[in-house]
Design an enzyme around this catalytic site. Structure first.
Site, PDB file in Angstrom:
ATOM      1  N   ASN A   1       0.831  -1.210   0.000  1.00 23.89           N
ATOM      2  CA  ASN A   1       0.000   0.000   0.000  1.00 23.89           C
ATOM      3  C   ASN A   1       0.860   1.251   0.000  1.00 23.89           C
ATOM      4  O   ASN A   1       1.957   1.253   0.562  1.00 23.89           O
ATOM      5  CB  ASN A   1      -0.846   0.100   1.291  1.00 23.89           C
ATOM      6  N   ALA A   2       0.314   2.329  -0.572  1.00 29.44           N
ATOM      7  CA  ALA A   2       0.893   3.658  -0.347  1.00 29.44           C
ATOM      8  C   ALA A   2       0.169   4.274   0.847  1.00 29.44           C
ATOM      9  O   ALA A   2      -1.062   4.277   0.891  1.00 29.44           O
ATOM     10  CB  ALA A   2       0.706   4.525  -1.580  1.00 29.44           C
TER      11      ALA A   2
ATOM     12  N   GLY B   1       2.295  -6.377   4.228  1.00 32.89           N
ATOM     13  CA  GLY B   1       3.157  -7.325   3.512  1.00 32.89           C
ATOM     14  C   GLY B   1       4.470  -6.685   3.118  1.00 32.89           C
ATOM     15  O   GLY B   1       5.557  -7.216   3.385  1.00 32.89           O
ATOM     16  N   ALA B   2       4.380  -5.518   2.482  1.00 30.54           N
ATOM     17  CA  ALA B   2       5.595  -4.834   2.029  1.00 30.54           C
ATOM     18  C   ALA B   2       6.449  -4.417   3.215  1.00 30.54           C
ATOM     19  O   ALA B   2       7.686  -4.529   3.177  1.00 30.54           O
ATOM     20  CB  ALA B   2       5.219  -3.620   1.187  1.00 30.54           C
TER      21      ALA B   2
ATOM     22  N   GLU C   1      -4.423  -8.545   4.913  1.00 29.84           N
ATOM     23  CA  GLU C   1      -4.812  -7.434   4.028  1.00 29.84           C
ATOM     24  C   GLU C   1      -4.970  -7.894   2.576  1.00 29.84           C
ATOM     25  O   GLU C   1      -5.116  -7.059   1.689  1.00 29.84           O
ATOM     26  CB  GLU C   1      -3.801  -6.287   4.118  1.00 29.84           C
TER      27      GLU C   1
ATOM     28  N   ALA D   1       5.444  -1.870  24.555  1.00 28.09           N
ATOM     29  CA  ALA D   1       6.649  -1.646  25.367  1.00 28.09           C
ATOM     30  C   ALA D   1       6.892  -2.768  26.366  1.00 28.09           C
ATOM     31  O   ALA D   1       8.006  -2.931  26.874  1.00 28.09           O
ATOM     32  CB  ALA D   1       6.515  -0.323  26.105  1.00 28.09           C
TER      33      ALA D   1
ATOM     34  N   ASP E   1       4.950  -4.928  12.431  1.00 28.32           N
ATOM     35  CA  ASP E   1       5.466  -5.532  11.193  1.00 28.32           C
ATOM     36  C   ASP E   1       6.969  -5.807  11.303  1.00 28.32           C
ATOM     37  O   ASP E   1       7.455  -6.850  10.844  1.00 28.32           O
ATOM     38  CB  ASP E   1       5.197  -4.607   9.988  1.00 28.32           C
TER      39      ASP E   1
ATOM     40  N   LYS F   1      12.339   5.709  15.587  1.00 33.17           N
ATOM     41  CA  LYS F   1      12.353   6.639  14.444  1.00 33.17           C
ATOM     42  C   LYS F   1      10.946   6.764  13.880  1.00 33.17           C
ATOM     43  O   LYS F   1      10.151   5.830  13.981  1.00 33.17           O
ATOM     44  CB  LYS F   1      13.283   6.096  13.344  1.00 33.17           C
TER      45      LYS F   1
HETATM   46  P1  ATP Z   1       1.700  -1.455  15.335  1.00 31.55           P
HETATM   47  O1  ATP Z   1       0.248  -1.695  15.001  1.00 31.55           O
HETATM   48  O2  ATP Z   1       1.985  -0.112  15.997  1.00 31.55           O
HETATM   49  O3  ATP Z   1       2.643  -1.756  14.246  1.00 31.55           O
HETATM   50  P2  ATP Z   1       1.306  -3.734  17.045  1.00 31.55           P
HETATM   51  O4  ATP Z   1       0.144  -3.283  17.887  1.00 31.55           O
HETATM   52  O5  ATP Z   1       1.055  -4.742  15.996  1.00 31.55           O
HETATM   53  O6  ATP Z   1       2.082  -2.494  16.474  1.00 31.55           O
HETATM   54  P3  ATP Z   1       2.994  -3.863  19.402  1.00 31.55           P
HETATM   55  O7  ATP Z   1       2.687  -4.912  20.399  1.00 31.55           O
HETATM   56  O8  ATP Z   1       2.600  -2.454  19.724  1.00 31.55           O
HETATM   57  O9  ATP Z   1       2.431  -4.350  17.982  1.00 31.55           O
HETATM   58  O10 ATP Z   1       4.573  -3.834  19.117  1.00 31.55           O
HETATM   59  C1  ATP Z   1       5.265  -4.902  18.503  1.00 31.55           C
HETATM   60  C2  ATP Z   1       6.633  -5.056  19.154  1.00 31.55           C
HETATM   61  O11 ATP Z   1       7.380  -3.848  18.938  1.00 31.55           O
HETATM   62  C3  ATP Z   1       6.599  -5.256  20.656  1.00 31.55           C
HETATM   63  O12 ATP Z   1       6.478  -6.625  20.992  1.00 31.55           O
HETATM   64  C4  ATP Z   1       7.940  -4.681  21.061  1.00 31.55           C
HETATM   65  O13 ATP Z   1       8.947  -5.636  20.828  1.00 31.55           O
HETATM   66  C5  ATP Z   1       8.126  -3.531  20.099  1.00 31.55           C
HETATM   67  N1  ATP Z   1       7.642  -2.266  20.684  1.00 31.55           N
HETATM   68  C6  ATP Z   1       6.473  -1.639  20.427  1.00 31.55           C
HETATM   69  N2  ATP Z   1       6.359  -0.504  21.155  1.00 31.55           N
HETATM   70  C7  ATP Z   1       7.486  -0.419  21.907  1.00 31.55           C
HETATM   71  C8  ATP Z   1       7.999   0.520  22.865  1.00 31.55           C
HETATM   72  N3  ATP Z   1       7.304   1.611  23.223  1.00 31.55           N
HETATM   73  N4  ATP Z   1       9.208   0.267  23.409  1.00 31.55           N
HETATM   74  C9  ATP Z   1       9.935  -0.811  23.073  1.00 31.55           C
HETATM   75  N5  ATP Z   1       9.512  -1.735  22.176  1.00 31.55           N
HETATM   76  C10 ATP Z   1       8.304  -1.548  21.593  1.00 31.55           C
END
Ligand code: ATP
Length: 298
Positions: A14-15, A44-45, A142, A221, A250, A283
């Site tokens: 997706n874009a 996926g990308a 997706e 986190a 992802d 980032k």
């Molecule tokens: P998103 O939808 O934002 O891509 P998600 O809800 O699918 O994320 P999360 O459980 O929020 O998945 O995050 C995936 C992994 O990324 C976590 O298991 C952790 O390893 C890392 N992570 C996410 N947020 C943090 C944070 N604030 N500090 C450190 N690691 C984090």
């Protein structure tokens, strides 16, 4: 035959079209927003790029449109070194995610699947050599379920490990669930599958009883819970300063797949993947935030 690919991703491209707003318009209303930013995305990308940036040999099976967004996305995947032999072009629009970002950084997202909706079991059949040469084949939700079912069957019959990231939530046939090793979900997706929230290790064991060979629940986190027939364990995330969590899930799934492809046990692969997820939140953006092995926190 040695595996030619660590990870083959069957998934969306997706874009992401992002506009900042002070507030969202009510029905019938118009508001002015910030300049439009266009980023490469799609689960996926994102996963393909994240695994390739970590040094993986990665292929993608997907569909883009014959528009400018398709060209942008192809460029991003190629730049990361992803094999595009089975990224097909469909006449019409590429998938887009229309994202408004509010003043608190909160996202509202509409996904228009575009070419992703046209990924078929025939596309998967055309990619069977790539799938058969993969150590791990991974999917998200997706793209249409018939393509996922075909890919899961092709992967399993070729002896590849199947990893399903059940995101966004949608019903998955029991036959596909039974092949997953692991099923990867975040806490919300786990609660959706189980009919309500709960203590994470209990939820992981409940997921295991629903069919997959192993289960992983990401906890932001707080890290991740992994469960298989032998054990359940909680693995903490490295402490980092989170700037933007977009695409962290992802990055995590991609790293997990790569380490499983390289022979790690599930808890070891998950420990590495928490370092990659943590690096990705330091980032802004999704693909723009994905680390190389040298960028990982301890
Ligand atoms: P998103 O939808 O934002 O891509 P998600 O809800 O699918 O994320 P999360 O459980 O929020 O998945 O995050 C995936 C992994 O990324 C976590 O298991 C952790 O390893 C890392 N992570 C996410 N947020 C943090 C944070 N604030 N500090 C450190 N690691 C984090």
């Amino acid at each position: 035959m040695p595996d030619q690919y660590d990870v083959v991703v069957v998934g969306s491209v997706n874009a992401d079209l992002v506009v900042g707003v002070d507030r969202r318009p009510a029905p019938g209303e118009t508001v002015l927003g910030s300049d439009l930013a266009t980023h490469p995305g799609g689960k996926g990308a994102n996963q393909a790029v994240a695994a390739a940036r970590l040094g993986g040999r990665v292929g993608i099976v997907g569909r883009i449109g014959d528009d400018g967004h398709g060209a942008l996305l192809r460029g991003a995947l190629a730049g990361a070194g992803v094999d595009l032999a089975h990224l097909a072009v469909t006449p019409g629009p590429t998938g887009v995610a229309l994202i408004t970002v509010g003043p608190d950084g909160d996202n509202s997202i509409i996904v228009s699947p575009g070419a992703n909706a046209r990924l078929t079991p025939d596309d998967v059949a055309a990619a069977r050599d790539m799938i058969a040469a993969a150590a791990v084949v991974t999917f998200q939700l997706e793209v249409p379920m018939p393509a996922i079912e075909a890919a899961a069957r092709a992967a399993a019959s070729a002896g590849a490990r199947v990893v399903l990231n059940l995101s966004p939530t949608a019903p998955v046939p029991a036959e596909v669930l039974a092949l997953c090793d692991p099923l990867v979900v975040n806490e919300h997706e786990a609660a959706w599958l189980l009919g309500g929230p709960g203590e994470p290790e209990r939820m992981a064991r409940a997921l295991l009883r629903s069919g997959p060979r192993s289960a992983v629940i990401t906890l932001g986190a707080d890290g991740v819970v992994v469960a298989d027939a032998e054990a359940t364990a909680t693995i903490p995330s490295p402490k980092v300063e989170a700037v933007d969590t977009t695409g962290a899930g992802d990055a995590f799934t991609a790293a997990l797949c790569l380490r499983l492809a390289r022979g790690d046990a599930l808890p070891d692969a998950a420990r590495y993947a928490t370092r990659v997820g943590a690096a990705a939140v330091r980032k802004p953006g999704a693909q723009t935030s994905y680390p190389t092995p040298g960028d990982l926190p301890d």
